[in-house]
Design a protein around this motif. Structure first.
Motif, mmCIF file in Angstrom:
data_model
loop_
_atom_site.group_PDB
_atom_site.id
_atom_site.type_symbol
_atom_site.label_atom_id
_atom_site.label_comp_id
_atom_site.label_asym_id
_atom_site.label_seq_id
_atom_site.Cartn_x
_atom_site.Cartn_y
_atom_site.Cartn_z
ATOM 1 N N ASN B 81 0.850 -1.037 0.168
ATOM 2 C CA ASN B 81 0.117 0.186 -0.265
ATOM 3 C C ASN B 81 0.889 1.155 -0.019
ATOM 4 N N ILE B 82 1.792 1.121 0.736
ATOM 5 C CA ILE B 82 2.700 2.340 0.887
ATOM 6 C C ILE B 82 3.404 2.594 -0.367
ATOM 7 N N ASP B 83 4.052 1.555 -1.082
ATOM 8 C CA ASP B 83 4.563 1.514 -2.340
ATOM 9 C C ASP B 83 3.604 2.353 -3.372
ATOM 10 N N GLN B 84 2.638 1.849 -3.458
ATOM 11 C CA GLN B 84 1.556 2.319 -4.452
ATOM 12 C C GLN B 84 1.176 3.721 -4.317
ATOM 13 N N SER B 85 1.034 4.066 -2.891
ATOM 14 C CA SER B 85 0.451 5.456 -2.595
ATOM 15 C C SER B 85 1.665 6.341 -3.050
ATOM 16 N N SER B 86 3.029 5.960 -2.645
ATOM 17 C CA SER B 86 3.973 6.922 -2.809
ATOM 18 C C SER B 86 4.213 7.133 -4.465
ATOM 19 N N SER B 91 3.771 10.334 -9.224
ATOM 20 C CA SER B 91 3.221 10.802 -10.737
ATOM 21 C C SER B 91 2.315 11.674 -10.689
ATOM 22 N N LYS B 92 1.796 12.133 -9.686
ATOM 23 C CA LYS B 92 0.707 13.076 -9.500
ATOM 24 C C LYS B 92 1.440 14.463 -9.459
ATOM 25 N N GLU B 93 2.648 14.484 -8.864
ATOM 26 C CA GLU B 93 3.376 15.795 -8.644
ATOM 27 C C GLU B 93 4.351 16.283 -10.138
ATOM 28 N N TYR B 94 4.606 14.990 -10.641
ATOM 29 C CA TYR B 94 5.172 15.594 -11.984
ATOM 30 C C TYR B 94 4.253 15.415 -13.110
ATOM 31 N N ASN B 95 3.077 15.193 -12.939
ATOM 32 C CA ASN B 95 2.103 14.962 -13.910
ATOM 33 C C ASN B 95 2.249 13.772 -14.875
#
Lengths: 197, 108
Positions: B81-86, B91-95
């Motif tokens: 879960n941690i891996d996937q959320s990070s 990916s969100k930060e760098y679009n």
């Protein structure tokens, strides 16, 4: 030596009991020599088989050796040993009855085919003249309820006093007298039936 | 047999144990008892005759294994879960789009 005239029980001194608790081999040998015939005589009258009574006597002393550490001295040592002997003898009888029932069932179903014949028991301490009558009496004894049988054996065969038997069976003297009366009356009935055939 | 005879025989049987002697064992019987005690002590000291202990140890092992297994699988799932959320956050930060099937999306 008539049983009613003997009471050679060891002095119930605490030093001797302490030695037993320390598993002193010499003390234990002395205990065995002193009590083996009492245990054997009681066992043989209940199980009515010499070999079984010997094995039972052995088991009783093994149990005494194992449990003497827990002996608190509430009762006399002799009383305690008699209790162990009687418990073992009744347990032995129950197992034998269960085995008989299973064997009977197997015979009935046809899994086994060995009819066990009932052999008359001759107590080794009976005079030759009374051998046959005593064998009939011992057979009748087997039909009594456990309490009556124990009281009868301890008083009539082992020659203990009512007081000693009341301590062993944890009942008052009146109850023991009642048990003996009922045992005699039941034995009389069984014997009458036996001889009327 | 008459009733009188029956009564007599019954009385004879009941009185037959008067004066009975004690059944006795050999004085060497104590040797047999001592041998039985020694044998029992030897067998009691071996592991074979302690099934209670064996069962207790087996139950302990099963419980320990169960606990370890549960903890391990819980840790694995939380790490995942941690891996996937990070990754999602990165990916969100760098679009960036993390869905692999989008690589082949020609229209995008």
């Amino acid at each position: 030596m008539h049983l009613n005239n003997k009471h050679p029980f060891l002095p119930e001194n605490t030093d001797f009991i302490e030695l037993l608790k320390k598993a002193d081999q010499e003390a234990f040998a002395q205990l065995v020599v002193e009590y083996q015939d009492h245990v054997f005589n009681t066992a043989i009258s209940i199980v009515q088989h010499i070999q079984d009574a010997e094995d039972l006597t052995q088991e009783v002393f093994v149990q005494v050796f194992k449990s003497v550490k827990e002996f608190r001295g509430d009762a006399k040592l002799s009383t305690w040993i008699y209790r162990i002997a009687l418990t073992k003898a009744l347990e032995w009888e129950r197992k034998k009855k269960a085995k008989k029932a299973i064997s009977y069932f197997k015979n009935l179903v046809g899994l086994e085919n060995n009819e066990q014949e009932v052999v008359d028991f001759y107590h080794p301490g009976i005079a030759l003249d009374n051998k046959e009558s005593a064998a009939v009496l011992f057979k009748a004894l087997q039909t009594l309820p456990s309490n009556q049988k124990i009281a009868f054996v301890l008083i009539k065969v082992e020659g203990l006093s009512y007081q000693e038997v009341s301590a062993i069976m944890k009942k008052n003297i009146k109850s023991i007298e009642g048990l003996i009366q009922r045992a005699k009356s039941n034995l009389r009935q069984v014997l009458e039936k036996q001889y009327s055939k | 047999m008459s009733q009188e005879q029956i009564n007599k025989r019954v009385e004879d049987a009941l009185n037959s144990i008067e004066g009975i002697q004690s059944a006795t064992l050999s004085p060497f019987f104590k040797t047999r008892i001592w041998a039985a005690i020694s044998n029992r002590e030897e067998t009691e000291n071996t592991w074979q005759v302690k099934p209670v202990l064996l069962i207790a140890v087996s139950v302990c092992l099963i419980i320990m294994n169960a606990i370890l297994f549960t903890n391990l699988s819980y840790n694995n799932s939380t790490e995942k879960n941690i891996d996937q959320s990070s990754i999602a956050q990165f990916s969100k930060e760098y679009n960036l789009n993390t869905y692999t099937n989008n690589l082949y999306d020609i229209e995008q």
